[in-house]
Structures are given as C-alpha cells and as structure tokens.
Write a protein that holds these residues in place. Structure first.
Motif, mmCIF file in Angstrom:
data_model
loop_
_atom_site.group_PDB
_atom_site.id
_atom_site.type_symbol
_atom_site.label_atom_id
_atom_site.label_comp_id
_atom_site.label_asym_id
_atom_site.label_seq_id
_atom_site.Cartn_x
_atom_site.Cartn_y
_atom_site.Cartn_z
ATOM 1 N N HIS A 63 0.818 -1.214 0.000
ATOM 2 C CA HIS A 63 0.000 0.000 0.000
ATOM 3 C C HIS A 63 0.851 1.263 0.000
ATOM 4 N N THR A 64 2.124 1.161 0.339
ATOM 5 C CA THR A 64 3.015 2.328 0.272
ATOM 6 C C THR A 64 4.174 2.085 -0.691
ATOM 7 N N ASN A 65 3.988 1.158 -1.607
ATOM 8 C CA ASN A 65 5.024 0.902 -2.604
ATOM 9 C C ASN A 65 4.983 1.982 -3.669
ATOM 10 N N VAL A 66 6.127 2.616 -3.956
ATOM 11 C CA VAL A 66 6.223 3.663 -4.972
ATOM 12 C C VAL A 66 7.199 3.210 -6.048
ATOM 13 N N LEU A 67 7.263 3.959 -7.133
ATOM 14 C CA LEU A 67 8.058 3.533 -8.274
ATOM 15 C C LEU A 67 9.547 3.465 -7.956
ATOM 16 N N GLY A 68 10.064 4.426 -7.212
ATOM 17 C CA GLY A 68 11.473 4.376 -6.848
ATOM 18 C C GLY A 68 11.803 3.156 -6.021
ATOM 19 N N LEU A 69 10.928 2.808 -5.079
ATOM 20 C CA LEU A 69 11.132 1.620 -4.255
ATOM 21 C C LEU A 69 11.011 0.353 -5.092
ATOM 22 N N GLU A 70 10.114 0.337 -6.060
ATOM 23 C CA GLU A 70 9.970 -0.835 -6.921
ATOM 24 C C GLU A 70 11.225 -1.036 -7.769
ATOM 25 N N ALA A 71 11.813 0.062 -8.267
ATOM 26 C CA ALA A 71 13.064 -0.058 -9.020
ATOM 27 C C ALA A 71 14.184 -0.591 -8.127
ATOM 28 N N TYR A 72 14.220 -0.143 -6.881
ATOM 29 C CA TYR A 72 15.228 -0.648 -5.943
ATOM 30 C C TYR A 72 15.043 -2.138 -5.698
ATOM 31 N N ARG A 73 13.811 -2.566 -5.554
ATOM 32 C CA ARG A 73 13.550 -3.993 -5.320
ATOM 33 C C ARG A 73 13.976 -4.831 -6.521
ATOM 34 N N LEU A 74 13.660 -4.351 -7.719
ATOM 35 C CA LEU A 74 14.049 -5.100 -8.914
ATOM 36 C C LEU A 74 15.560 -5.208 -9.051
ATOM 37 N N ALA A 75 16.267 -4.191 -8.597
ATOM 38 C CA ALA A 75 17.718 -4.179 -8.770
ATOM 39 C C ALA A 75 18.448 -4.996 -7.715
ATOM 40 N N PHE A 76 17.986 -4.970 -6.456
ATOM 41 C CA PHE A 76 18.801 -5.514 -5.370
ATOM 42 C C PHE A 76 18.120 -6.588 -4.538
ATOM 43 N N LEU A 77 16.821 -6.794 -4.685
ATOM 44 C CA LEU A 77 16.129 -7.719 -3.793
ATOM 45 C C LEU A 77 15.556 -8.929 -4.521
ATOM 46 N N LYS A 78 16.058 -9.217 -5.701
ATOM 47 C CA LYS A 78 15.565 -10.365 -6.463
ATOM 48 C C LYS A 78 16.593 -11.490 -6.540
ATOM 49 N N ASN A 79 17.545 -11.498 -5.618
ATOM 50 C CA ASN A 79 18.583 -12.525 -5.550
ATOM 51 C C ASN A 79 19.283 -12.666 -6.906
ATOM 52 N N LEU A 80 19.218 -13.817 -7.529
ATOM 53 C CA LEU A 80 19.914 -14.048 -8.797
ATOM 54 C C LEU A 80 18.987 -13.938 -10.000
ATOM 55 N N SER A 81 17.802 -13.376 -9.824
ATOM 56 C CA SER A 81 16.895 -13.223 -10.958
ATOM 57 C C SER A 81 17.434 -12.144 -11.904
ATOM 58 N N PRO A 82 17.289 -12.339 -13.210
ATOM 59 C CA PRO A 82 17.814 -11.356 -14.183
ATOM 60 C C PRO A 82 16.894 -10.141 -14.312
ATOM 61 N N THR A 83 16.807 -9.339 -13.256
ATOM 62 C CA THR A 83 15.893 -8.189 -13.253
ATOM 63 C C THR A 83 16.619 -6.851 -13.218
ATOM 64 N N LEU A 84 17.942 -6.851 -13.345
ATOM 65 C CA LEU A 84 18.647 -5.567 -13.370
ATOM 66 C C LEU A 84 18.248 -4.750 -14.595
ATOM 67 N N GLY A 85 17.985 -5.414 -15.708
ATOM 68 C CA GLY A 85 17.525 -4.703 -16.889
ATOM 69 C C GLY A 85 16.165 -4.065 -16.668
ATOM 70 N N LEU A 86 15.264 -4.783 -15.974
ATOM 71 C CA LEU A 86 13.957 -4.212 -15.652
ATOM 72 C C LEU A 86 14.106 -2.996 -14.744
ATOM 73 N N ALA A 87 14.996 -3.092 -13.750
ATOM 74 C CA ALA A 87 15.219 -1.962 -12.846
ATOM 75 C C ALA A 87 15.768 -0.756 -13.605
ATOM 76 N N SER A 88 16.700 -1.007 -14.525
ATOM 77 C CA SER A 88 17.250 0.092 -15.308
ATOM 78 C C SER A 88 16.187 0.709 -16.210
ATOM 79 N N ALA A 89 15.358 -0.116 -16.818
ATOM 80 C CA ALA A 89 14.285 0.413 -17.666
ATOM 81 C C ALA A 89 13.307 1.255 -16.857
ATOM 82 N N LEU A 90 12.958 0.789 -15.657
ATOM 83 C CA LEU A 90 12.054 1.561 -14.813
ATOM 84 C C LEU A 90 12.698 2.877 -14.387
ATOM 85 N N GLY A 91 13.998 2.847 -14.128
ATOM 86 C CA GLY A 91 14.699 4.079 -13.790
ATOM 87 C C GLY A 91 14.667 5.089 -14.928
#
Length: 325
Positions: A275-303
């Motif tokens: 309920h308090t998730n914002v776009l900046g926090l979602e980009a942070y989660r995609l970049a650093f909280l997905k363990n070994l999932s290939p989501t750095l590209g998604l985080a960069s695109a969202l940024g």
C-alpha cells in the motif's frame, strides 16, 4: 634676487611597458589556456568516468536481461519496457500499483508543502525578535540525520507509540490505530505523505522567507492604505509576487516524490501489502532484492521511465514559468 632651481637636462625614459608582439601574445594565451585545461582535466575525467559512462552503461542495460553475476548479457531490445508497462503478468500490475501510489504522493505532498510553508514563512517574516532562532528550529528536520528521524517516527507511530497514547489521554480513543498508523492499510499512505511534507517544509519555508524579505515595503504599505487587511494583502499582493518561488517548490517536491524512496524503504518497505510501494522503491527492489533473478535490466528500464517522467515535468514547469513572466 631669487635663484630658480635648475632642472637636470635629461629626458625621463618612458616607464610604460611596450605592447607585446603578435607571436608573443599568442604564446601567452596558449599557455593560459593550457593551464586552465590542466586544472579542469581531473574534474572532466571524473565526470566522463562516473557520469557519462555510468549513464550510458545503465541505458544499455535497460535493453538486456542480467542478474549482475553472469558473464554475458541477454539482449532483449524493448522487452523490458513492454514487460513493465503492460505485457508481464507479474511486474506490470506491480508497476501500475506503484505508479498510482506515486501519483498520490506527487499530488498531495507538493500541495500540502505549499499550504504549510507559505503561511509559516509569512508569520516568521513578521516576527521581530528571535527570528534567527525560530528559523533554525524550523530548519532542524532537514539537517537531522534522515535514518534516525525515520526510526523515531516509527516509534511514535507504532501501536503503543506516542500518538496513540496522546489520543487516549485526550479521550479520543476511537481515533487510535491498534495496528499502528503504518500498519493499517487505510492510514499508511496518508501518514507517509505527512512525514514527507514534514521533511520538505523547512526548505520551502526558507525559500518563501527569502522571497518575502525581498518584497518592497512600499507595496505592502500601499495595500494597507487602500484598506486591505492581513488576509487580503497576503493573498492578493504577496502571493502573486512569490509565484516563481511556488513553482520552484512544486518542482522540487515533484522530483522528490517521483524519484525518492528512502523514506518508504526505511519506514514501511512498501507495506502493508504494497500500500506504500512507490516507483522508486519498486526499481530498488528489482535491482537488489531479487537474488539471482535477471531483473537488473527491468530496474534500469524503470529508472529511465522515471527519468523521462521527471524531464517532462521539468519542461512543463519551465514552460509555465515562461508564460507567466
């Protein structure tokens, strides 16, 4: 008979320095230019390495899939942007929900900041004694360590915190939040917006105070002679004069609401239930909280999507300022 002093019969040499010749002047200018380039070179190299290289690297990464450890990237083109915006059934709904929360913050936080900071600056401008002390007190939230302040707010807002205790002491127990003000989905986002405003008011108040102190006193005296009261003077005379400052305050708060996420990360981590998730926090989660999932590209695109939105807002604000001047 008076004797006149005799002057030495010699001609004084001209003490002025003769102008340099053309080649000598060009040598001096080249030497000065080279000296300037040598002084600027370290900053330029640092900017090229830490600025342009990292920006270009991040932009290239937005078109690839990578987990940060694999030796090679998997180029996917525009798939990351498509997945974030509509195609992926997991990430697209989360991004839309975070975008809705971000819009709430972008609308409420700047407006409330202006509503609070402008009257506060007007009142502080009318104080004759202890103005410097009061200004320092009001600016204290901005210079205090952010993480420490956020943890203090967490303590105040928890179920047995100061706010619930105060409400109980005032006989307003029906307004208490048994889950805490950050644990209740209906109060979590409004509470985070208020904390965000609390942190933005000091700078906005000082900007308004600087503008108020630059207003010609004769303008205010003329409005008083015309019979305008305190409210009429501030709304019809002072407020239009500080309109450029209002545009700056709105732009700063819009940028912070769009790209900032530190407050949400420390205090709620997007909860309860996103309920308090914002776009900046979602980009942070995609970049650093997905363990070994290939989501750095998604985080960069969202940024980069956030950057494009911030650029559009800046251009709109600049166009509005030009139309008013």
């Amino acid at each position: 008979m008076t004797l006149q002093p005799t002057l030495p019969a010699r001609v004084e040499k001209d003490r002025t320095t003769p102008p340099r010749s053309g080649p000598s002047r060009r040598r001096d200018s080249r030497y000065e230019a080279l000296t300037g380039y040598l002084f600027v070179a370290p900053a330029v190299v640092l900017f090229l390495v830490m600025g342009l290289y990292t920006v270009g690297y991040g932009f290239t990464l937005s078109f690839a899939k990578w987990n940060g450890f694999a030796p090679n990237w998997e180029w996917v083109g525009l798939d990351n942007y498509k997945d974030l915006l509509w195609r992926d059934p997991v990430y697209a709904p989360r991004v839309r929900h975070a975008a809705a929360n971000t819009i709430w913050v972008m609308v409420a936080a700047p407006v409330l900041t202006v509503v609070v900071s402008f009257p506060l600056a007007v009142l502080l401008n009318q104080v004759k004694r202890f103005q410097g002390v009061l200004r320092s007190v009001y600016f204290l939230p901005y210079v205090t360590s952010g993480v420490a302040v956020f943890f203090a707010w967490q303590y105040i807002l928890q179920p047995d915190g100061a706010i619930n205790s105060l409400l109980s002491g005032l006989g307003l127990g029906s307004l208490q939040q048994p889950q805490g003000w950050l644990g209740n989905p209906s109060t979590a986002m409004p509470t985070m917006i208020m904390i965000t405003v609390w942190g933005h008011v000091p700078v906005a108040m000082l900007l308004y105070l600087t503008g108020l102190q630059g207003i010609d006193r004769s303008i205010l005296e003329a409005s008083e002679l015309d019979g305008a009261g305190w409210w009429r003077t501030n709304m019809s005379v002072v407020w239009p004069l500080v309109r450029p400052i209002t545009a700056i305050v709105l732009l700063l708060n819009l940028r912070e609401a769009l790209q900032g996420f530190q407050t949400f990360l420390v205090m709620t981590n997007g909860g309860p239930g996103d309920h308090t998730n914002v776009l900046g926090l979602e980009a942070y989660r995609l970049a650093f909280l997905k363990n070994l999932s290939p989501t750095l590209g998604l985080a960069s695109a969202l940024g980069w999507l956030l950057f494009a939105a911030a650029l559009v807002l800046a251009l709109i604000n600049l166009r509005a300022l030009r139309s008013k001047t």
